[in-house]
Design an enzyme around this catalytic site. Structure first.
Site, PDB file in Angstrom:
ATOM      1  N   SER A 104       0.836  -1.202   0.000  1.00 42.24           N
ATOM      2  CA  SER A 104       0.000   0.000   0.000  1.00 42.24           C
ATOM      3  C   SER A 104       0.865   1.245   0.000  1.00 42.24           C
ATOM      4  CB  SER A 104      -0.881   0.013   1.254  1.00 42.24           C
ATOM      5  OG  SER A 104      -1.518   1.274   1.395  1.00 42.24           O
ATOM      6  N   GLN A 122       0.851  -0.116  -4.718  1.00 42.64           N
ATOM      7  CA  GLN A 122      -0.496   0.442  -4.903  1.00 42.64           C
ATOM      8  C   GLN A 122      -0.408   1.941  -4.741  1.00 42.64           C
ATOM      9  OE1 GLN A 122      -2.222   1.807  -2.027  1.00 42.64           O
ATOM     10  NE2 GLN A 122      -3.856   2.597  -3.355  1.00 42.64           N
ATOM     11  N   TYR A 124      -2.552   5.886  -4.792  1.00 43.42           N
ATOM     12  CA  TYR A 124      -3.634   6.848  -4.971  1.00 43.42           C
ATOM     13  C   TYR A 124      -3.001   8.054  -5.637  1.00 43.42           C
ATOM     14  CZ  TYR A 124      -6.212   4.101  -1.456  1.00 43.42           C
ATOM     15  OH  TYR A 124      -6.845   3.105  -0.774  1.00 43.42           O
ATOM     16  N   THR A 150      -5.485   2.567  -7.598  1.00 41.35           N
ATOM     17  CA  THR A 150      -6.796   2.318  -7.010  1.00 41.35           C
ATOM     18  C   THR A 150      -7.781   3.336  -7.555  1.00 41.35           C
ATOM     19  OG1 THR A 150      -5.738   1.440  -5.043  1.00 41.35           O
ATOM     20  CG2 THR A 150      -8.050   2.076  -4.833  1.00 41.35           C
ATOM     21  N   LYS A 213      -7.160  -0.958 -10.306  1.00 42.59           N
ATOM     22  CA  LYS A 213      -7.809  -1.727  -9.218  1.00 42.59           C
ATOM     23  C   LYS A 213      -9.085  -1.052  -8.755  1.00 42.59           C
ATOM     24  CE  LYS A 213      -7.015  -3.282  -4.423  1.00 42.59           C
ATOM     25  NZ  LYS A 213      -7.673  -2.355  -3.522  1.00 42.59           N
ATOM     26  N   HIS A 237     -13.075  -2.913  -3.080  1.00 43.37           N
ATOM     27  CA  HIS A 237     -12.285  -2.402  -1.943  1.00 43.37           C
ATOM     28  C   HIS A 237     -12.695  -3.100  -0.647  1.00 43.37           C
ATOM     29  CE1 HIS A 237      -9.526   1.256  -1.489  1.00 43.37           C
ATOM     30  NE2 HIS A 237      -9.485   0.696  -0.317  1.00 43.37           N
ATOM     31  N   ARG A 292      -7.961  -8.987   3.785  1.00 39.27           N
ATOM     32  CA  ARG A 292      -7.952  -9.176   5.235  1.00 39.27           C
ATOM     33  C   ARG A 292      -7.238 -10.451   5.693  1.00 39.27           C
ATOM     34  NH1 ARG A 292     -12.840  -6.901   3.845  1.00 39.27           N
ATOM     35  NH2 ARG A 292     -13.360  -4.896   4.850  1.00 39.27           N
TER      36      ARG A 292
END
Ligand SMILES: Cc1cc2nc3c(=O)[nH]c(=O)nc-3n(C[C@H](O)[C@H](O)[C@H](O)COP(=O)(O)O)c2cc1C
Ligand SMILES: Cc1cc2nc3c(=O)[nH]c(=O)nc-3n(C[C@H](O)[C@H](O)[C@H](O)COP(=O)(O)O)c2cc1C
Ligand SMILES: Cc1cc2nc3c(=O)[nH]c(=O)nc-3n(C[C@H](O)[C@H](O)[C@H](O)COP(=O)(O)O)c2cc1C
Ligand SMILES: Cc1cc2nc3c(=O)[nH]c(=O)nc-3n(C[C@H](O)[C@H](O)[C@H](O)COP(=O)(O)O)c2cc1C
Lengths: 341, 341, 341, 341
Positions: A104, A122, A124, A150, A213, A237, A292
């Protein structure tokens, strides 16, 4: 109950409540989060028989690199809140299993401090694109082999338990790949005008392939492909953005149809077992990602992440063998949609 | 539980039982009332991504006037039994939110005493049409900008709890826009021979556009449009008229198809959250109306009605943003009807 | 709970266990019995609006005679075990309501002792047809206006509770229209070679129209029509014959299609309320019949049978009015089969 | 609860836990095991009426031999662990009922010691085919009249309770038709390269017709037919191999269509009652096989196996009579797939 099925409850026992809740939460009424896993479990399989399965291999090529298995770890923030080992432990155990880790952009570990192993970043995109460049360059330098943009987060959805997490979380473990003061700069907020062209911009800046994504619609999948996406990643998400977004298991087949082999298609959301991975492959995914479950495993430590991959490998190998499939690609099409009598 | 989701229980705690029961009740076995909300909640959404949502506006034009939001308050009687503020409080809070109020012809407030703000008058037509004229003229004079003809009530359905309400209700708060003695006049009972031509008659008498409320069938929608209806309002009267009438969420798409853009289409019944409003828009409604929720809010006072609108606005704005929609019109078509695997 | 909905529980309280159980029982695992009522309750209605319902009439013509209502009492044995009033009380109360009674050939009252009122005789045909003739002639003489041939009972299905009933039942109340010793005669057992031609044979012997009761398949319905049946009665015998036979609500539409207006179509099984009657009409039945509800009512006495009809009449009249239907025939086609979103 | 429905619970009371659990277990999360019986129970039937059912016969020809009933006993290992009578008791009681027994190649009784009665041998093929020949010859000599090749078991699926069974089971009752030391020979493991040609090889070596057991897909069924299979047996191994494999009730119709009469089609999995057998016939099977129920019955002794067959015969005969079917073949096509309103 299997070891895999017990992951969440063991994590609940181990983690501080605000961390467990942060990981668990979905947005809105949690409709999308709650139905994700059931949607995979509802897929029925029509196994092939009388096919040579003497050698079954899970090997999977993603964006030109071979991995040992057709699944990977989805990007999740807060891994160092979950366990001191954080992203390095996650990446080490995942790489040891031959699997891909997506890190992330909100990671709690500096990219330069990541251990060896294949990883994608990943991202943003901020309103002022230029602000993203240092992060991208740091990732490239540290060895990221692809970017995952994302696309489902023009704003972050409200989630009931999030505020208590941000209050209690240790700032030194959060978003350490951003300069101090980054968030206060004008244009640092998430871009609300993201478009397909940003895929090209990211590729240009980084020199890396870019995966989109958060796609749920066939028409958007097609737009991404046309704009040069290296792959399309079907995701809602984990039920953390638009509540009542449809389950990825139900969105996947139409996206696979629309992409029609032009790029690979990945999927995440509710994947909890090897049979869920098989269901995803059966519905046309090239790989499945888990959000998760690896975080819950990490709560038990790096060895538990390793065990997660090992258990999945046993389950998926057995399922492929029993389904007459030598490779993940063979699995495509064995999903059964029988008319109920 | 969210503040919105708790409205009904808080109203139950605040209201006298006969008032709460009057608002709550459906007809027959309550099948239609009980499944209304679930039908909206079952709608899944396929959000758009990679679309510029820098500025999202909920602004909605209804019959040529712009409102700030794509929902309104459906006509309900007995508002002054629910709270002394009654219709004026409802209209004030709703107008402050930029939303439209439909005032019941059975209102407990004289039209002339309504505060400023946009409102439409809901009407039932009596057997002797001429008896309706004073009411219509009073409404026009007081500023009603449209009429809503309720077409699903040739007779009022029996409802178990209604009689105790009428016994206990204070007559000074009921139907105050009718002259004393009105109900005893011959021809004052509801018309049982209502036809499409009554839409034209109402328009002629009032000079206002007329909306047909209570349509569930595409053929009837078409008849209304052909007879000059200004809009078609899909409703089963909140499950208070024909029990086992189909849920409006299921009736809506076929009506939208039949009307085919000739007029606007509104819908009510079981709308309980911003995501329900979004579901209605996704299935083709131009606006959604809420019956019981504003009444429950009113039980907590005018401020709670204001909060109802504010919460809805937050939810709908967030959902539009996350769904890649800049306007309510953009939402049309994002309802997902995936084949279950 | 409505008075109608409480019928079964009140009957359970009033009746000896062996009688209640005899009435209640289905065959096999009771699958067919148990889902009958739910199948009607699942039908949704799309009411018409803006149609003149000033005068609504339930009047219904069955085989050329007019009845006040579109339902009747299905044939059931053991009525005198249920209440001393037996078939006469049932017929009296039903005739007073303007409705038709079908009397079981196993009735506990001699046909000659039946009070005035319209009735049809239900018959089983014995292996030796000639043995049936006295019964038929007695019925004709006593005023039966049609015959109902039960076609779903070549043998009586095993039912767990039946044996205790036959042990405890008072023989003087059972099958009193058969001579003593009838059952011991060769050929008195039920015919296992019943065919469409038996419809013609019955018509010839009795001079009465003959209805085929127990049809579930469109092809059989067509065979009955072609063999001269006066009407086709869709029934699974209240779940007392082949278990797992499909619910009549689901069988009805295809039979209506196949018959295509050549004769009337009736239906029974699980009709428990006025809205169930309306659902049956909506799916194309010309009339609905009730088996257990009038028996349960009879347990409370003749007045309760009268009340059963009165309550149904109120419900059906209200539903027709609210659905924009002036007659039972207008109801056809208002069943809604919306695609769930 | 019927005697048949109580079989499992009585077996649980009688058997050592490790034996009961071994019989009960499915693989994975037991999804496939658990939904098998429900899938049959969900089939609805549309019985024929007005057809001569004076003589109903259950007689069924399987691979050219006539049996008294359209069902048989599926191959199951561990019968001598379940009851000292073992395979001989099972075969005796089944043959007495005129039914076929399929003997597992893992049987605890030497083929030569089997009593008279029709039986087929179920086989797994080892990697080194020649190792299978002694077993096949012994079976032919002992009177096996067909072979059943299990095609769904390239490896044995992991099952939670199995290990404790193998530890506790008495080796003298297991796999007695294999030489001592067989399992240690190279090539004795199950073939993972089984193909359609193995059907021909088995037929050649044994001179017997060969049935392919474990087919769920129409394309595989066709491949078996083309390779000379004597029949196709739709099975998911009682939910003991690939979990989430589709229920056989849902797989059957497409296989029947694909085979299109070229060979017979059998089915097993979740058949628990006579009506389940009828459902299987209705969906196109020529015969149904029962796995666990005869094992549970055997736990109560040979007489209980006899009673199992007797109860099934009563149920199936009654159902055929009530459905207007004189023979099992007449049942085909009476499954009803009504559109739910
Ligand atoms: C605690 C948590 C943090 C997440 N953080 C990110 C993130 O930083 N970036 C992102 O693209 N997705 C993030 N996600 C979404 C995941 O990448 C993934 O889409 C989702 O978790 C998959 O669903 P699952 O959790 O049911 O497997 C996060 C999810 C969780 C649970
Ligand atoms: C207490 C109450 C009173 C109502 N009064 C009227 C009315 O006077 N005129 C009318 O057309 N509809 C009336 N309705 C129906 C509403 O306009 C609306 O169709 C319905 O309540 C929408 O369903 P909902 O309550 O689930 O939102 C009333 C509904 C309620 C609950
Ligand atoms: C106690 C009882 C006795 C019955 N006796 C007969 C009978 O003698 N002849 C017949 O054709 N049907 C008989 N039936 C079937 C009814 O006519 C009818 O088909 C069935 O009861 C309808 O279902 P319902 O009970 O759910 O309304 C009987 C049903 C019951 C419950
Ligand atoms: C205890 C047990 C042992 C079994 N052993 C075998 C076997 O040796 N070979 C085989 O082909 N199938 C075997 N099966 C599968 C059965 O032949 C059959 O496919 C399955 O049990 C049918 O499902 P049911 O148990 O629900 O009737 C076994 C099943 C059970 C329950």
């Amino acid at each position: 109950m299997s070891w895999l099925a017990g992951l969440e409850e063991r994590a609940r026992a181990v983690l501080p409540a605000h961390v467990f809740d942060y990981v668990a939460t979905g947005s809105g009424g949690n409709a999308t989060r709650d139905e994700a896993a059931d949607a995979w479990r509802a897929v029925r399989l029509a196994p092939h028989v009388l096919r040579d399965v003497t050698s079954v291999s899970l090997a999977t090529t993603l964006l030109g690199h071979e991995y040992a298995v057709p699944w990977g770890v989805a990007p999740t923030s807060a891994q160092r809140e979950v366990h001191a080992g954080g992203e390095p432990a996650m990446l080490r155990a995942t790489a040891a299993a031959g699997a891909l880790t997506v890190v992330s952009s909100n990671a709690g570990t500096r990219f330069a401090d990541l251990p060896d192993g294949p990883w994608w970043l990943q991202v943003y995109v901020p309103a002022d694109r230029t602000l993203a460049e240092p992060l991208l360059h740091a990732a490239v330098e540290a060895g990221a082999s692809a970017l995952v943009l994302t696309v489902d987060t023009p704003v972050v959805a409200r989630k009931p338990t999030e505020s208590s997490f941000w209050e209690l979380a240790d700032p030194q473990w959060l978003r350490v790949n951003f300069d101090e003061g980054y968030d206060d700069r004008p244009g640092a907020e998430k871009a609300t005008d993201l478009g397909p062209h940003d895929l090209g911009w990211l590729a240009g800046v980084s020199g890396l392939p870019v995966v989109a994504k958060g796609v749920l619609r066939p028409d958007d999948a097609r737009r991404c492909v046309d704009a040069g996406a290296a792959a399309v990643w079907v995701s809602n998400h984990g039920g953390r953005q638009l509540d009542r977004a449809l389950p990825t298991a139900l969105a996947l087949p139409a996206v696979v149809d629309a992409v029609d082999g032009a790029t690979q298609v990945y999927v995440d959301g509710g994947i909890r077992s090897g049979l869920d991975v098989v269901a995803a492959l059966a519905l046309g995914a090239d790989a499945a990602f888990l959000g998760r479950p690896p975080v819950w495993a990490l709560a038990e430590g790096e060895a538990a992440v390793a065990r997660l991959h090992a258990e999945l490998a046993v389950e998926v190998t057995e399922a492929l063998t029993l389904a007459g499939c030598r490779t993940p690609a063979d699995v495509r099409g064995i999903a059964a949609f029988p008319a109920t009598p």
